[in-house]
Design a protein around this motif. Sequence first.
Motif, PDB file in Angstrom:
ATOM      1  N   LYS A 183       0.818  -1.218   0.000  1.00 59.12           N
ATOM      2  CA  LYS A 183       0.000   0.000   0.000  1.00 59.12           C
ATOM      3  C   LYS A 183       0.849   1.264   0.000  1.00 59.12           C
ATOM      4  O   LYS A 183       0.333   2.367  -0.187  1.00 59.12           O
ATOM      5  N   ALA A 184       2.163   1.114   0.193  1.00 58.12           N
ATOM      6  CA  ALA A 184       3.048   2.282   0.229  1.00 58.12           C
ATOM      7  C   ALA A 184       3.395   2.781  -1.161  1.00 58.12           C
ATOM      8  O   ALA A 184       3.886   3.907  -1.320  1.00 58.12           O
ATOM      9  N   PHE A 185       3.171   1.967  -2.201  1.00 56.48           N
ATOM     10  CA  PHE A 185       3.476   2.405  -3.557  1.00 56.48           C
ATOM     11  C   PHE A 185       2.468   3.468  -3.967  1.00 56.48           C
ATOM     12  O   PHE A 185       1.260   3.295  -3.793  1.00 56.48           O
ATOM     13  N   PRO A 186       2.933   4.588  -4.529  1.00 58.49           N
ATOM     14  CA  PRO A 186       2.084   5.765  -4.713  1.00 58.49           C
ATOM     15  C   PRO A 186       1.062   5.679  -5.828  1.00 58.49           C
ATOM     16  O   PRO A 186       0.060   6.359  -5.792  1.00 58.49           O
ATOM     17  N   ARG A 187       1.294   4.848  -6.868  1.00 57.96           N
ATOM     18  CA  ARG A 187       0.408   4.850  -8.024  1.00 57.96           C
ATOM     19  C   ARG A 187       0.032   3.426  -8.405  1.00 57.96           C
ATOM     20  O   ARG A 187       0.755   2.477  -8.116  1.00 57.96           O
ATOM     21  N   TYR A 188      -1.079   3.295  -9.103  1.00 60.66           N
ATOM     22  CA  TYR A 188      -1.472   1.983  -9.608  1.00 60.66           C
ATOM     23  C   TYR A 188      -0.425   1.452 -10.588  1.00 60.66           C
ATOM     24  O   TYR A 188      -0.219   0.247 -10.698  1.00 60.66           O
ATOM     25  N   GLY A 189       0.204   2.364 -11.316  1.00 60.87           N
ATOM     26  CA  GLY A 189       1.173   1.943 -12.320  1.00 60.87           C
ATOM     27  C   GLY A 189       2.595   1.837 -11.809  1.00 60.87           C
ATOM     28  O   GLY A 189       3.519   1.625 -12.607  1.00 60.87           O
ATOM     29  N   SER A 190       2.804   1.962 -10.496  1.00 56.24           N
ATOM     30  CA  SER A 190       4.163   1.882  -9.955  1.00 56.24           C
ATOM     31  C   SER A 190       4.842   0.574 -10.312  1.00 56.24           C
ATOM     32  O   SER A 190       6.049   0.528 -10.562  1.00 56.24           O
ATOM     33  N   PHE A 191       4.057  -0.502 -10.360  1.00 56.54           N
ATOM     34  CA  PHE A 191       4.652  -1.805 -10.640  1.00 56.54           C
ATOM     35  C   PHE A 191       5.267  -1.859 -12.033  1.00 56.54           C
ATOM     36  O   PHE A 191       6.219  -2.599 -12.272  1.00 56.54           O
ATOM     37  N   LEU A 192       4.751  -1.056 -12.979  1.00 55.99           N
ATOM     38  CA  LEU A 192       5.296  -1.063 -14.325  1.00 55.99           C
ATOM     39  C   LEU A 192       6.758  -0.628 -14.336  1.00 55.99           C
ATOM     40  O   LEU A 192       7.593  -1.226 -15.014  1.00 55.99           O
ATOM     41  N   GLU A 199      -4.548   4.043 -18.451  1.00 56.05           N
ATOM     42  CA  GLU A 199      -4.111   5.434 -18.312  1.00 56.05           C
ATOM     43  C   GLU A 199      -2.615   5.499 -18.024  1.00 56.05           C
ATOM     44  O   GLU A 199      -1.911   6.380 -18.525  1.00 56.05           O
ATOM     45  N   GLU A 200      -2.116   4.542 -17.238  1.00 51.28           N
ATOM     46  CA  GLU A 200      -0.711   4.561 -16.825  1.00 51.28           C
ATOM     47  C   GLU A 200       0.256   4.294 -17.972  1.00 51.28           C
ATOM     48  O   GLU A 200       1.427   4.650 -17.885  1.00 51.28           O
ATOM     49  N   VAL A 201      -0.196   3.629 -19.027  1.00 53.32           N
ATOM     50  CA  VAL A 201       0.704   3.347 -20.144  1.00 53.32           C
ATOM     51  C   VAL A 201       0.593   4.392 -21.254  1.00 53.32           C
ATOM     52  O   VAL A 201       1.237   4.258 -22.297  1.00 53.32           O
ATOM     53  N   LYS A 202      -0.194   5.426 -21.029  1.00 52.26           N
ATOM     54  CA  LYS A 202      -0.278   6.503 -22.008  1.00 52.26           C
ATOM     55  C   LYS A 202       1.012   7.329 -21.982  1.00 52.26           C
ATOM     56  O   LYS A 202       1.755   7.312 -20.996  1.00 52.26           O
ATOM     57  N   PRO A 203       1.305   8.058 -23.065  1.00 50.59           N
ATOM     58  CA  PRO A 203       2.578   8.787 -23.185  1.00 50.59           C
ATOM     59  C   PRO A 203       2.888   9.735 -22.034  1.00 50.59           C
ATOM     60  O   PRO A 203       4.052   9.925 -21.695  1.00 50.59           O
ATOM     61  N   LYS A 233       1.128  -3.203 -25.986  1.00 41.18           N
ATOM     62  CA  LYS A 233       0.023  -3.685 -26.812  1.00 41.18           C
ATOM     63  C   LYS A 233      -1.270  -3.684 -26.007  1.00 41.18           C
ATOM     64  O   LYS A 233      -1.279  -4.133 -24.868  1.00 41.18           O
ATOM     65  N   ASP A 234      -2.321  -3.184 -26.604  1.00 38.95           N
ATOM     66  CA  ASP A 234      -3.637  -3.199 -25.970  1.00 38.95           C
ATOM     67  C   ASP A 234      -4.618  -3.824 -26.945  1.00 38.95           C
ATOM     68  O   ASP A 234      -5.062  -3.187 -27.910  1.00 38.95           O
ATOM     69  N   ALA A 235      -4.942  -5.094 -26.723  1.00 40.30           N
ATOM     70  CA  ALA A 235      -5.802  -5.822 -27.649  1.00 40.30           C
ATOM     71  C   ALA A 235      -7.194  -5.204 -27.726  1.00 40.30           C
ATOM     72  O   ALA A 235      -7.798  -5.127 -28.800  1.00 40.30           O
ATOM     73  N   ASN A 236      -7.716  -4.735 -26.585  1.00 40.97           N
ATOM     74  CA  ASN A 236      -9.063  -4.177 -26.552  1.00 40.97           C
ATOM     75  C   ASN A 236      -9.150  -2.877 -27.340  1.00 40.97           C
ATOM     76  O   ASN A 236     -10.144  -2.605 -28.009  1.00 40.97           O
ATOM     77  N   GLN A 237      -8.112  -2.069 -27.253  1.00 41.12           N
ATOM     78  CA  GLN A 237      -8.094  -0.785 -27.947  1.00 41.12           C
ATOM     79  C   GLN A 237      -7.523  -0.891 -29.358  1.00 41.12           C
ATOM     80  O   GLN A 237      -7.460   0.117 -30.073  1.00 41.12           O
TER      81      GLN A 237
END
Length: 301
Positions: free
Chosen positions: A35-44, A176-180, A200-204
Amino acid sequence: MTQKEYIENIKNRQLNSDKEFILDSLTGAIDRLQKAFPRYGSFLMEFVQNADDAKSETLTIEILEDTVKITNNGNPFSEEDVKSICKVGRSSKTPKDYIGYLGVGFKAVFFISECPQIYSGGYQFKFDKSAWEDPEHTPWQIIPLWVDTPTVDIDNNKTNFILPIKTHDLLVKLREEVKPEHLNNRILLFLRNIKEIEIKDANQHLTRRFTKSEVSKTSDYEIYQIQEYENETLKTQDHWLIFRTICNVPPDVKNDYVTKEWEREIVEKREVLVAFKLDDENNLIKEKKALLILEFLVSYH
């Protein structure tokens, strides 16, 4: 000992620990840590760092219907890598040689997935919250379970991370996190080994790919070309002038309390790297977001 036997051995050693104090305390510590990681995309960013540390030249992030698949072609997992990922705050890396070394980075993935899977070097295992009767008091995030059959197609010649996402809302946030504005091509300038990142985003029906190639190199500077493609159509092509030097870490920095607390006192030297954007005639371009490059350099090197 086979890879499967090694995974089973770690699992059994974990489960044979004191359940009331050791395992329960570990469960609470890991919960607070993730829970200490600040963003949903931190793992990326953790996966980017780990791939670069593994000397990978490519990294692919693929968003499927309810899963994120991340692959790289770096060094495959060793026994030490498996052991490290099944611990908290312990890593097989050292701060002298690697970007990431604290042994906590992978734990960021549990913020978005409750059953991450790893396939690398003959190892195929997962951490699965649903496999335990009392996951709230079981440190399932560090207890590996062998996987007989992968849930999606994998490349046996690469390291594969399969991350089923907890909820659809989280998948939306990850898009949103993988946007430029969050993950852009400039990251390649400051990575040691990765030369290509593909998203790659198969849905989009969207694929973004950025590459780095050396244009020229002297003892004083380097020039790289960064290209970004969208669905195989070239969108941008920039040239960057790079200056790098190796600096000795000052004694007062090495002996600083915070430096020692973060286990950085053994670092003798550090590379300083500065990048300047060039125009078509190799003249410097004034960059409005130069501070962001500096922040990346400070944060990850």
